[in-house]
Motif scaffolding. Structure first.
Motif, PDB file in Angstrom:
ATOM      1  N   ALA A   1       0.991  -0.907  -0.082  1.00  0.00           N
ATOM      2  CA  ALA A   1       0.333  -0.199  -0.237  1.00  0.00           C
ATOM      3  C   ALA A   1       0.942   1.227   0.018  1.00  0.00           C
ATOM      4  O   ALA A   1       0.829   2.096  -0.556  1.00  0.00           O
ATOM      5  CB  ALA A   1      -0.775  -0.021   1.199  1.00  0.00           C
ATOM      6  N   ALA A   2       1.829   1.461   0.866  1.00  0.00           N
ATOM      7  CA  ALA A   2       2.714   2.510   0.843  1.00  0.00           C
ATOM      8  C   ALA A   2       3.287   2.707  -0.462  1.00  0.00           C
ATOM      9  O   ALA A   2       3.298   3.872  -0.876  1.00  0.00           O
ATOM     10  CB  ALA A   2       3.772   2.158   1.741  1.00  0.00           C
ATOM     11  N   ALA A   3       3.967   1.631  -1.053  1.00  0.00           N
ATOM     12  CA  ALA A   3       4.242   1.447  -2.351  1.00  0.00           C
ATOM     13  C   ALA A   3       3.554   1.896  -2.867  1.00  0.00           C
ATOM     14  O   ALA A   3       4.152   2.819  -4.395  1.00  0.00           O
ATOM     15  CB  ALA A   3       4.840  -0.268  -3.213  1.00  0.00           C
ATOM     16  N   PHE A   4       2.280   1.322  -3.698  1.00  0.00           N
ATOM     17  CA  PHE A   4       1.018   2.380  -4.469  1.00  0.00           C
ATOM     18  C   PHE A   4       1.560   3.740  -4.344  1.00  0.00           C
ATOM     19  O   PHE A   4       1.296   4.171  -5.525  1.00  0.00           O
ATOM     20  CB  PHE A   4       0.342   1.050  -3.822  1.00  0.00           C
ATOM     21  CG  PHE A   4      -1.103   1.539  -5.222  1.00  0.00           C
ATOM     22  CD1 PHE A   4      -0.871   1.212  -6.334  1.00  0.00           C
ATOM     23  CD2 PHE A   4      -2.027   3.175  -4.931  1.00  0.00           C
ATOM     24  CE1 PHE A   4      -2.034   1.154  -6.704  1.00  0.00           C
ATOM     25  CE2 PHE A   4      -2.877   3.361  -5.758  1.00  0.00           C
ATOM     26  CZ  PHE A   4      -3.413   2.439  -7.006  1.00  0.00           C
ATOM     27  N   ALA A   5       0.991   3.684  -3.245  1.00  0.00           N
ATOM     28  CA  ALA A   5       0.925   5.592  -2.834  1.00  0.00           C
ATOM     29  C   ALA A   5       2.028   6.058  -3.163  1.00  0.00           C
ATOM     30  O   ALA A   5       1.663   6.965  -4.178  1.00  0.00           O
ATOM     31  CB  ALA A   5       0.353   5.645  -1.664  1.00  0.00           C
ATOM     32  N   GLN A   6       3.343   6.124  -2.918  1.00  0.00           N
ATOM     33  CA  GLN A   6       4.466   6.249  -3.245  1.00  0.00           C
ATOM     34  C   GLN A   6       4.998   6.690  -4.908  1.00  0.00           C
ATOM     35  O   GLN A   6       4.995   8.006  -4.879  1.00  0.00           O
ATOM     36  CB  GLN A   6       5.916   6.036  -2.498  1.00  0.00           C
ATOM     37  CG  GLN A   6       6.959   6.869  -3.195  1.00  0.00           C
ATOM     38  CD  GLN A   6       8.204   6.194  -2.575  1.00  0.00           C
ATOM     39  OE1 GLN A   6       8.161   6.232  -1.478  1.00  0.00           O
ATOM     40  NE2 GLN A   6       8.776   5.696  -2.593  1.00  0.00           N
ATOM     41  N   SER A   7       4.323   5.382  -5.784  1.00  0.00           N
ATOM     42  CA  SER A   7       4.775   4.802  -6.673  1.00  0.00           C
ATOM     43  C   SER A   7       3.839   6.641  -7.097  1.00  0.00           C
ATOM     44  O   SER A   7       4.231   6.792  -8.295  1.00  0.00           O
ATOM     45  CB  SER A   7       4.293   3.716  -7.684  1.00  0.00           C
ATOM     46  OG  SER A   7       4.494   4.193  -8.307  1.00  0.00           O
ATOM     47  N   PHE A   8       2.465   6.125  -6.660  1.00  0.00           N
ATOM     48  CA  PHE A   8       1.391   7.166  -7.834  1.00  0.00           C
ATOM     49  C   PHE A   8       1.862   8.721  -6.921  1.00  0.00           C
ATOM     50  O   PHE A   8       1.751   9.801  -8.360  1.00  0.00           O
ATOM     51  CB  PHE A   8       0.457   7.574  -7.317  1.00  0.00           C
ATOM     52  CG  PHE A   8      -1.090   7.689  -8.127  1.00  0.00           C
ATOM     53  CD1 PHE A   8      -2.032   7.060  -8.922  1.00  0.00           C
ATOM     54  CD2 PHE A   8      -1.277   8.839  -8.240  1.00  0.00           C
ATOM     55  CE1 PHE A   8      -2.696   7.750  -9.829  1.00  0.00           C
ATOM     56  CE2 PHE A   8      -2.371   9.560  -8.710  1.00  0.00           C
ATOM     57  CZ  PHE A   8      -2.731   9.065  -9.637  1.00  0.00           C
ATOM     58  N   ARG A   9       2.412   8.820  -6.311  1.00  0.00           N
ATOM     59  CA  ARG A   9       2.616  10.118  -6.133  1.00  0.00           C
ATOM     60  C   ARG A   9       3.574  11.127  -7.094  1.00  0.00           C
ATOM     61  O   ARG A   9       3.897  12.755  -7.365  1.00  0.00           O
ATOM     62  CB  ARG A   9       2.836  10.452  -4.325  1.00  0.00           C
ATOM     63  CG  ARG A   9       1.468  10.067  -3.124  1.00  0.00           C
ATOM     64  CD  ARG A   9       1.891  10.341  -2.410  1.00  0.00           C
ATOM     65  NE  ARG A   9       2.158  11.521  -1.387  1.00  0.00           N
ATOM     66  CZ  ARG A   9       3.006  11.506  -0.219  1.00  0.00           C
ATOM     67  NH1 ARG A   9       3.611  10.210  -0.045  1.00  0.00           N
ATOM     68  NH2 ARG A   9       3.756  12.615  -0.591  1.00  0.00           N
ATOM     69  N   LEU A  10       4.283   9.881  -6.782  1.00  0.00           N
ATOM     70  CA  LEU A  10       5.649  10.790  -7.728  1.00  0.00           C
ATOM     71  C   LEU A  10       5.411  10.625  -9.037  1.00  0.00           C
ATOM     72  O   LEU A  10       5.578  12.182  -9.492  1.00  0.00           O
ATOM     73  CB  LEU A  10       6.874   9.953  -7.640  1.00  0.00           C
ATOM     74  CG  LEU A  10       7.475   9.211  -6.141  1.00  0.00           C
ATOM     75  CD1 LEU A  10       8.255   7.899  -5.824  1.00  0.00           C
ATOM     76  CD2 LEU A  10       8.767  11.409  -6.498  1.00  0.00           C
ATOM     77  N   THR A  11       4.466   9.428  -9.262  1.00  0.00           N
ATOM     78  CA  THR A  11       3.939  10.429 -11.037  1.00  0.00           C
ATOM     79  C   THR A  11       3.620  11.929 -11.254  1.00  0.00           C
ATOM     80  O   THR A  11       3.680  11.860 -12.277  1.00  0.00           O
ATOM     81  CB  THR A  11       3.461   9.046 -11.287  1.00  0.00           C
ATOM     82  OG1 THR A  11       3.437   7.611 -11.137  1.00  0.00           O
ATOM     83  CG2 THR A  11       2.702   9.234 -12.933  1.00  0.00           C
ATOM     84  N   GLY A  12       2.682  11.795 -10.036  1.00  0.00           N
ATOM     85  CA  GLY A  12       2.130  13.187 -10.091  1.00  0.00           C
ATOM     86  C   GLY A  12       2.658  14.240 -10.335  1.00  0.00           C
ATOM     87  O   GLY A  12       2.530  15.322 -11.035  1.00  0.00           O
ATOM     88  N   ARG A  13       3.790  14.018  -9.688  1.00  0.00           N
ATOM     89  CA  ARG A  13       4.878  15.533  -8.882  1.00  0.00           C
ATOM     90  C   ARG A  13       5.388  14.862 -10.321  1.00  0.00           C
ATOM     91  O   ARG A  13       5.886  16.022 -11.324  1.00  0.00           O
ATOM     92  CB  ARG A  13       5.407  15.096  -8.236  1.00  0.00           C
ATOM     93  CG  ARG A  13       4.933  15.369  -7.066  1.00  0.00           C
ATOM     94  CD  ARG A  13       5.694  14.896  -5.764  1.00  0.00           C
ATOM     95  NE  ARG A  13       5.173  15.463  -4.557  1.00  0.00           N
ATOM     96  CZ  ARG A  13       4.077  14.809  -3.964  1.00  0.00           C
ATOM     97  NH1 ARG A  13       3.523  14.210  -4.185  1.00  0.00           N
ATOM     98  NH2 ARG A  13       3.657  15.187  -2.679  1.00  0.00           N
ATOM     99  N   LEU A  14       5.826  14.307 -11.266  1.00  0.00           N
ATOM    100  CA  LEU A  14       7.212  14.483 -12.504  1.00  0.00           C
ATOM    101  C   LEU A  14       6.243  14.490 -13.861  1.00  0.00           C
ATOM    102  O   LEU A  14       6.952  15.101 -14.794  1.00  0.00           O
ATOM    103  CB  LEU A  14       7.739  12.773 -12.643  1.00  0.00           C
ATOM    104  CG  LEU A  14       8.194  11.946 -12.095  1.00  0.00           C
ATOM    105  CD1 LEU A  14       8.621  10.341 -11.972  1.00  0.00           C
ATOM    106  CD2 LEU A  14       9.537  12.761 -11.627  1.00  0.00           C
TER     107      LEU A  14
END
Length: 231
Positions: A86-99
């Motif tokens: 769940a933490a990995a999923f959230a971090q990946s999505f949040r990073l994608t949004g910033r990129l």
């Protein structure tokens, strides 16, 4: 360095230049551009083009696949080491949004071929599918249909990207965090925990290096079925 190695490196640079030019044309929506215009943008000869690609369709498909792979591998570098799916999923999505703001050209390539996010092409789809599946297996996510969960996640990612391009005044970090929180709740994470996971500190985006691309490899990538058609 041997003559063979120099030749391979020269071929790799030519291929990289063609892929880079193709990404720019896709991002600008100029997929109808003739091959000559693409080779001129890449600063390579027409003959060199056909040493690497049989057609413009093949070049554009390779450029999309490369963009997806580079994007996914960069996320892997930033999200590695997280045991909680769940933490990995959230971090990946949040990073994608910033990129999307940090690398707008690559973001627009993804937007121009959004279905690749859920299709068989390597890149983001296998990673998202694996994260959702692992979350289900470990009891972190409670969804009846992983495929539909993947489609909703991809749709949210693409819609967020389009919004951030259309609304430059929007705070990309805040928007990405909110969507990540909403997706976690959809996947079955309790509301309070979803909010916490979507607000955890993130690794520095300075580690995101798009130059570390598969296009710089000297070996040709494997051929994949189902070529895209660009008109």
């Amino acid at each position: 360095m041997s003559e063979v190695n120099r030749l391979e490196r020269r071929k790799a640079r030519t291929r990289a230049a063609l892929l880079g030019a193709a990404r720019t044309f896709i991002a600008e929506g100029r997929t109808n551009a003739p091959i000559l215009e693409i080779t001129q943008a890449a600063d390579v000869g027409m003959g060199s083009f056909y040493n690497h690609f049989a057609s413009k369709d093949e070049l554009f498909q390779a450029a999309v696949e490369d963009a997806l792979t580079v994007f996914g591998e960069a996320l892997d570098r930033l999200s590695g080491g997280l045991d909680d799916p769940a933490a990995a999923f959230a971090q990946s999505f949040r990073l994608t949004g910033r990129l999307h703001r940090r690398h707008p050209e690559l973001s627009k390539v993804l937007l121009h071929h959004g279905l690749s996010l859920t299709g068989p092409i390597k890149g983001l789809a296998p990673r998202a599918r694996e994260a959702i599946g692992r979350g289900i297996d470990e009891g972190r996510f409670t969804v009846a249909d992983p495929e539909l969960a993947l489609v909703v996640t991809a749709g949210a990612a693409l819609s967020l990207a389009q919004l951030l391009h259309d609304r430059p005044e929007r705070d990309d970090a805040a928007a990405a965090d909110q969507v990540a929180e909403d997706l976690l709740r959809m996947l079955g994470v309790p509301a309070r925990e979803a909010k916490e996971l979507a607000r955890l500190p993130l690794p520095s985006l300075d580690a995101f290096d798009l130059a570390q691309s598969r296009e710089l490899d000297t070996e040709e990538p494997p051929r994949r079925p189902g070529p895209l058609r660009w008109r």
